[in-house]
Design a protein around this motif. Structure first.
Motif, PDB file in Angstrom:
ATOM      1  N   GLN A 182      -3.519 -17.464   2.840  1.00  0.00           N
ATOM      2  CA  GLN A 182      -2.105 -17.768   3.459  1.00  0.00           C
ATOM      3  C   GLN A 182      -1.148 -18.051   2.671  1.00  0.00           C
ATOM      4  N   THR A 234       3.196 -18.893   2.521  1.00  0.00           N
ATOM      5  CA  THR A 234       4.241 -19.127   3.734  1.00  0.00           C
ATOM      6  C   THR A 234       5.728 -19.517   2.695  1.00  0.00           C
ATOM      7  N   SER A 254      -5.846 -11.340   4.219  1.00  0.00           N
ATOM      8  CA  SER A 254      -4.582 -12.474   3.633  1.00  0.00           C
ATOM      9  C   SER A 254      -3.417 -12.371   4.839  1.00  0.00           C
ATOM     10  N   TYR A 255      -2.543 -13.317   4.811  1.00  0.00           N
ATOM     11  CA  TYR A 255      -1.504 -13.351   5.543  1.00  0.00           C
ATOM     12  C   TYR A 255      -0.338 -13.817   4.862  1.00  0.00           C
ATOM     13  N   LYS A 274       3.837 -14.446   5.078  1.00  0.00           N
ATOM     14  CA  LYS A 274       4.995 -14.494   5.531  1.00  0.00           C
ATOM     15  C   LYS A 274       6.203 -15.103   4.785  1.00  0.00           C
ATOM     16  N   THR A 333      -4.903  -7.127   5.901  1.00  0.00           N
ATOM     17  CA  THR A 333      -3.834  -7.987   5.579  1.00  0.00           C
ATOM     18  C   THR A 333      -2.390  -7.939   6.379  1.00  0.00           C
ATOM     19  N   ILE A 334      -1.945  -9.056   6.547  1.00  0.00           N
ATOM     20  CA  ILE A 334      -0.527  -9.043   7.321  1.00  0.00           C
ATOM     21  C   ILE A 334       0.617  -9.315   6.406  1.00  0.00           C
ATOM     22  N   GLU A 355       4.622 -10.255   6.708  1.00  0.00           N
ATOM     23  CA  GLU A 355       5.423 -10.287   8.155  1.00  0.00           C
ATOM     24  C   GLU A 355       6.813 -11.177   7.419  1.00  0.00           C
ATOM     25  N   THR A 361      -3.784  -2.681   7.331  1.00  0.00           N
ATOM     26  CA  THR A 361      -2.552  -3.652   7.022  1.00  0.00           C
ATOM     27  C   THR A 361      -1.566  -3.636   7.812  1.00  0.00           C
TER      28      THR A 361
END
Length: 573
Positions: A214, A216, A236-237, A239, A257-258, A260, A285
């Motif tokens: 993650q 961020t 995974s993420y 942001k 995976t995201i 954003e 994704t």
């Protein structure tokens, strides 16, 4: 005799077993005696050392150094294959008196394991530059640093797991590394709005794995700029940071995976693979609120986009325009709210689209104007386009569009004006039971251009019922459709006929337009293909026009449908 031999054998077996057990007991006792206990470090003097560095200096390879809870204000250099761990709360912290910029540095290609400690307030949390080791970092927290882990130029198969990094600049820097590292179950966070990248893997080789990570408020989230590695990002993420694979040449994958809101102060690309030349898979994704969702412009690799969700892109959801010369396969993908769903304008490559859903665009579902490559679109749906469902104006490639729903936009459904090849768009639903409008005579989405095959078409949105050719042989032209709507005073009218079925002998037979006296016909020729609008120029000053098969070859019949059937009576054009 037999019994005596068995007793001897039994005695021999028991004796051997006893000797083995005794030997094992001695060996185990000796091993236990030889194995040293953990080296203990404690700030209160109750351990073997009060300094972590002193413990390392006194240790040998394979020793375990257990650090008791406390704050240790020292910079550490590890040059041995030791395990450093704690079952408490240990903070390796910087202070103003320490001039060294690194919390823990690894030297002499040592392969330590670092487990459970906190590292706070350094320029570099862990420095493993130019190493050839298999470093292991687990359950570590690195805070208030410029760069969390520095593996610049390393060649080993190091691993980071269950680790948290809070950085003012970069989380993990493995620039120019060529090993096969793994980063798993790790969080990387920015401490400020002007922080840099989550993971830098620029110009890397090897086989890096990034899984369950993650990231961020770091942009880009992951940078594989000019990498030739065969890397994978999974589960995974990211942001406020996307993935930058600009000019990458390896074989890479992004799965489950995201991504954003990529970009900090302004939107950025979700996955930027512009000018890349490797092979890539983007699968399962989701990309939300990017500028461009996936950018494959100027690439020449093989790309597969599968089961991807793209939402609210301010530009194009997928760009494969501007010199794309590779092959793109787009399957089971959904686009909602974008400029264009797929922008393939001026591309040279081939792409195959199936089960694509595009809704609510400002522009086209697919813009392939001036493209030269071949394309296939199957089992797809285009609704509420701001412009057109598919635009192939001035294209040169072969297009097959089938089993799809094309309900059109404000500028029509399929625009094929000046396309160099026949566009086969049969077996689609055009938004109405009587087929498309435009250069055809239905009331559905408009088709622009005469080089489009659209028969048979579906009469329902569930794609269950196909239309059929309505007439054959000699036909009286009816008054169901007039193009152009305003007939000029010159009484000139363009008549378009579409062949929907070729004759049994496989030939495209000539057709004859039989006119009454006073009606002239120009540009009568041989139809080019089944379903091709066939255009002639008609000037009428007589009675109704009839269309019939060549009377000299009555057996060479062709079924056909009139695309612009119009009754031309005197003085009405």
């Amino acid at each position: 005799m037999v019994e005596h031999n068995m007793n001897d054998q039994t005695y021999s077996w028991i004796s051997t077993a006893v000797l083995v057990l005794v030997g094992l007991s001695i060996a185990m006792t000796g091993s236990a005696a030889a194995q040293s206990a953990d080296i203990v470090v404690a700030t209160d003097g109750t351990g073997d050392h009060s300094s972590i560095q002193n413990a390392i200096d006194s240790a040998s390879d394979s020793d375990r150094i257990k650090i008791q809870s406390g704050t240790y204000r020292e910079s550490i250099n590890i040059d041995k294959n030791v395990v450093i761990f704690t079952d408490g709360i240990v903070d390796i912290s910087n202070q103003s008196e320490i001039t060294d910029s690194t919390g823990i540095s690894i030297s002499d290609d040592a392969e330590p394991e670092i487990v459970g400690v906190h590292i706070t307030g350094w320029q570099f949390g862990i420095d493993n530059e130019f190493s050839d080791n298999d470093l292991e970092i687990r359950n570590v927290t690195i805070r208030k640093v410029e760069r969390g882990i520095l593996n610049y130029g390393s060649t080993g198969d190091w691993r980071v797991a269950n680790t948290t990094i809070e950085t003012n600049d970069v989380g993990i820097d493995m620039y120019d590394s060529t090993g096969s590292p793994a980063i798993v179950n790790t969080q990387i966070k920015a401490l400020s709005d002007d922080s840099g990248a989550g993971i830098i893997a620029t110009e890397t080789g090897g086989n890096p794995v990034i899984r369950s990570v993650q990231i961020t408020n770091l942009s880009p989230g992951i940078r594989f700029f000019r990498s030739n590695a065969d890397w994978i990002i999974k589960s995974s993420y990211l942001k406020q940071g996307g993935i930058n694979a600009y000019e990458a040449t390896g074989e890479w994958k992004i799965k489950d995976t995201i991504i954003e809101n990529p970009g900090m102060e302004s939107r950025e690309t979700g996955v930027n693979a512009r000018k890349a030349s490797g092979e890539a898979v983007i699968q399962n994704t989701t990309i939300i609120n990017p500028d461009i969702g996936i950018d494959l412009a100027e690439t020449n690799g093989n790309w597969r986009i599968e089961s991807v969700i793209l939402r609210n892109t301010s530009d194009d959801a997928v760009e494969i325009d501007d010199g794309f010369s590779g092959k793109a396969i787009i399957r089971n993908t959904s686009v909602r709210t974008a400029d264009n769903g797929i922008n393939a304008e001026k591309s040279d490559g081939k792409f195959v689209v199936s089960n694509l859903t595009v809704r609510d665009t400002d522009g086209d579902g697919i813009d392939a104007s001036n493209a030269t490559g071949n394309a296939t679109v199957h089992d797809s749906e285009f609704r509420n386009m701001g412009d057109k469902s598919i635009d192939v104006i001035d294209s040169e490639g072969s297009w097959q569009i089938h089993e799809s729903i094309l309900t059109g936009g404000s500028e029509g459904t399929l625009d094929a004006w000046d396309a160099k090849q026949m566009i086969n768009a049969s077996r689609n639903y055009w938004g109405a039971a009587d087929g498309p409008s435009g250069t055809f005579c239905g009331s559905g989405g408009a088709i622009g251009g005469y080089n489009v095959t659209m028969y048979p078409y579906y009469t329902d949105s569930s794609l269950t019922t196909l239309s059929s050719a309505t007439t054959s042989g000699t036909v009286q032209i009816s008054n169901s459709c007039v193009i152009p709507e305003d007939i000029s005073e010159s009484n000139e009218q363009e008549l378009v006929v579409t062949l929907s079925q070729i004759s049994a002998d496989g030939k495209s037979d000539n057709i004859t337009i039989t006119m009454p006296e006073g009606v002239s016909v120009e540009n009568v020729g041989e139809p080019r293909a089944i379903g091709t609008p066939y255009k002639v120029d008609v000037t009428n000053s007589g009675g109704p026009i009839k269309l019939e098969i060549d009377p000299d070859e009555p057996e060479a019949t062709v079924d056909f449908v009139l695309r612009v059937p119009v009754e031309l009576s005197p003085n009405e054009g």
